[in-house]
Design a protein around this motif. Structure first.
Motif, PDB file in Angstrom:
ATOM      1  N   GLY A  29       4.045   0.031  -4.692  1.00 15.46           N
ATOM      2  CA  GLY A  29       4.997   0.613  -3.758  1.00 15.46           C
ATOM      3  C   GLY A  29       5.456  -0.394  -2.716  1.00 15.46           C
ATOM      4  O   GLY A  29       6.658  -0.539  -2.455  1.00 15.46           O
ATOM      5  N   ALA A  30       4.516  -1.111  -2.119  1.00 11.87           N
ATOM      6  CA  ALA A  30       4.860  -2.111  -1.107  1.00 11.87           C
ATOM      7  C   ALA A  30       5.687  -3.248  -1.705  1.00 11.87           C
ATOM      8  O   ALA A  30       6.619  -3.761  -1.069  1.00 11.87           O
ATOM      9  N   VAL A 223     -10.212 -10.384  -3.800  1.00 16.80           N
ATOM     10  CA  VAL A 223     -10.892  -9.775  -2.664  1.00 16.80           C
ATOM     11  C   VAL A 223      -9.904  -9.189  -1.662  1.00 16.80           C
ATOM     12  O   VAL A 223     -10.187  -8.185  -0.994  1.00 16.80           O
ATOM     13  N   ARG A 224      -8.711  -9.754  -1.547  1.00 21.66           N
ATOM     14  CA  ARG A 224      -7.724  -9.242  -0.597  1.00 21.66           C
ATOM     15  C   ARG A 224      -7.283  -7.828  -0.980  1.00 21.66           C
ATOM     16  O   ARG A 224      -7.006  -7.007  -0.094  1.00 21.66           O
ATOM     17  N   LEU A 225      -7.227  -7.537  -2.273  1.00 16.02           N
ATOM     18  CA  LEU A 225      -6.874  -6.187  -2.714  1.00 16.02           C
ATOM     19  C   LEU A 225      -7.933  -5.178  -2.284  1.00 16.02           C
ATOM     20  O   LEU A 225      -7.620  -4.016  -2.008  1.00 16.02           O
ATOM     21  N   SER A 226      -9.185  -5.624  -2.223  1.00 20.49           N
ATOM     22  CA  SER A 226     -10.283  -4.745  -1.799  1.00 20.49           C
ATOM     23  C   SER A 226     -10.365  -4.613  -0.293  1.00 20.49           C
ATOM     24  O   SER A 226     -10.754  -3.556   0.227  1.00 20.49           O
ATOM     25  N   TYR A 231      -7.943  -1.786   6.518  1.00 18.05           N
ATOM     26  CA  TYR A 231      -7.052  -1.993   7.655  1.00 18.05           C
ATOM     27  C   TYR A 231      -5.869  -1.020   7.630  1.00 18.05           C
ATOM     28  O   TYR A 231      -4.998  -1.074   8.501  1.00 18.05           O
ATOM     29  N   GLY A 232      -5.827  -0.160   6.612  1.00 18.30           N
ATOM     30  CA  GLY A 232      -4.760   0.822   6.521  1.00 18.30           C
ATOM     31  C   GLY A 232      -3.409   0.248   6.157  1.00 18.30           C
ATOM     32  O   GLY A 232      -2.370   0.812   6.507  1.00 18.30           O
ATOM     33  N   ILE A 233      -3.411  -0.880   5.448  1.00 19.51           N
ATOM     34  CA  ILE A 233      -2.158  -1.515   5.046  1.00 19.51           C
ATOM     35  C   ILE A 233      -2.295  -2.015   3.609  1.00 19.51           C
ATOM     36  O   ILE A 233      -3.390  -2.123   3.060  1.00 19.51           O
ATOM     37  N   SER A 234      -1.162  -2.308   3.000  1.00 16.06           N
ATOM     38  CA  SER A 234      -1.167  -2.869   1.658  1.00 16.06           C
ATOM     39  C   SER A 234      -1.656  -4.307   1.689  1.00 16.06           C
ATOM     40  O   SER A 234      -1.666  -4.961   2.746  1.00 16.06           O
ATOM     41  N   ALA A 235      -2.038  -4.824   0.523  1.00 13.70           N
ATOM     42  CA  ALA A 235      -2.438  -6.229   0.436  1.00 13.70           C
ATOM     43  C   ALA A 235      -1.260  -7.144   0.755  1.00 13.70           C
ATOM     44  O   ALA A 235      -1.446  -8.236   1.289  1.00 13.70           O
TER      45      ALA A 235
END
Length: 266
Positions: A29-30, A223-226, A231-235
């Protein structure tokens, strides 16, 4: 709503949990938004992970997809903005878990989401992504009935293809009984580790079985996807240069480039 302004509705579905379904809903989506598309994510999973992952805490959700299905609330009352401009979400709560029992005897039970979207003001969106629960439940069937096509995240691990056959049968049943226009948009390999021979074997088997239904883009373990959902935001907002973010941008571009229908092995 005129046909030219109707968004494309995709059900992101796999009855197996832990395959990156919600991660795909959020970050695809992002990524679509980053390519100029306007996107609404409909959280149809009682776990509400897509809602949390886009910064909508449980206490802030108010009217949710539960009210949309159970109480005929308008979609406009459910939609929330996110930190990413152009990306909105219809959040979910655990209340949705009662759907099979509460609505199981209702005559139009598989058309509830389709009916809710039919009268909704969706002209502001180019894509609607439905994050389905990890089961072949009434909620998942509602998602399939309301959708134009299905996008299937497939984890690159042993037994990955075994569970796919039941989903294919469900898609065929929905097509024959409730949504004759339903198609498979594609299958995207997730949690792919190019250093792992098993990942490559799963890809080879998947492409041999499903052909060009498999997206060329593979989503790596990253790891960034996890980290991003905490933080309530997309990667893409958290670290746009990470391999995971770049992969979802490539997937979005590939999705937009797919114009012609593909032959489906079902």
């Amino acid at each position: 709503m005129s046909e030219q302004h109707r968004p494309r509705i995709l059900s992101i579905t796999n009855q197996k949990g832990g395959v990156g379904k919600t991660t795909t809903a959020i970050n695809l989506g992002a990524a679509l938004v980053s390519l100029g598309q306007r996107v609404l994510i409909i959280d149809l999973d009682p776990q509400g992970n897509a809602s949390t992952g886009l910064g909508i805490s449980a206490r802030e959700r108010g009217t949710t997809t539960y009210e949309l299905l159970h109480e005929d609330a308008p979609l406009s009352a459910v939609i929330r903005s996110t930190e990413t401009e152009g990306l909105h979400i219809a959040p979910a709560t655990t209340d949705l878990s009662s759907t099979d029992v509460a609505l199981g005897a209702q005559e139009n039970r598989v058309f509830l989401l389709k009916d809710a979207l039919a009268g909704a003001a969706l002209a502001d969106y180019d894509y609607v992504l439905i994050d389905s629960p990890p089961s072949l439940s009434l909620l998942t069937v509602n998602s399939l009935v309301a959708s134009d096509a299905v996008l299937v995240p497939l984890q690159a691990e042993f037994f990955a293809l075994e569970g796919l056959s039941q989903l294919m049968l469900t898609i065929r049943d929905v097509r024959e009984t409730a949504n004759p226009k339903l198609r498979i948009e594609g299958v995207v390999l997730t949690m792919f580790d190019q250093r792992n021979n098993l990942s490559q074997q799963v890809e080879d088997d998947a492409r041999a079985t499903l052909g060009d239904l498999i997206f060329q883009t593979r989503i790596p373990r990253n790891v960034r996807l996890s980290e991003a959902p905490s933080y309530g935001i997309s990667a893409l907002a958290y670290d746009p240069l990470s391999k995971g973010s770049q992969a979802y941008q490539e997937l979005a571009a590939e999705l937009l480039s797919r114009a012609s229908p593909r032959k489906e092995p079902i």
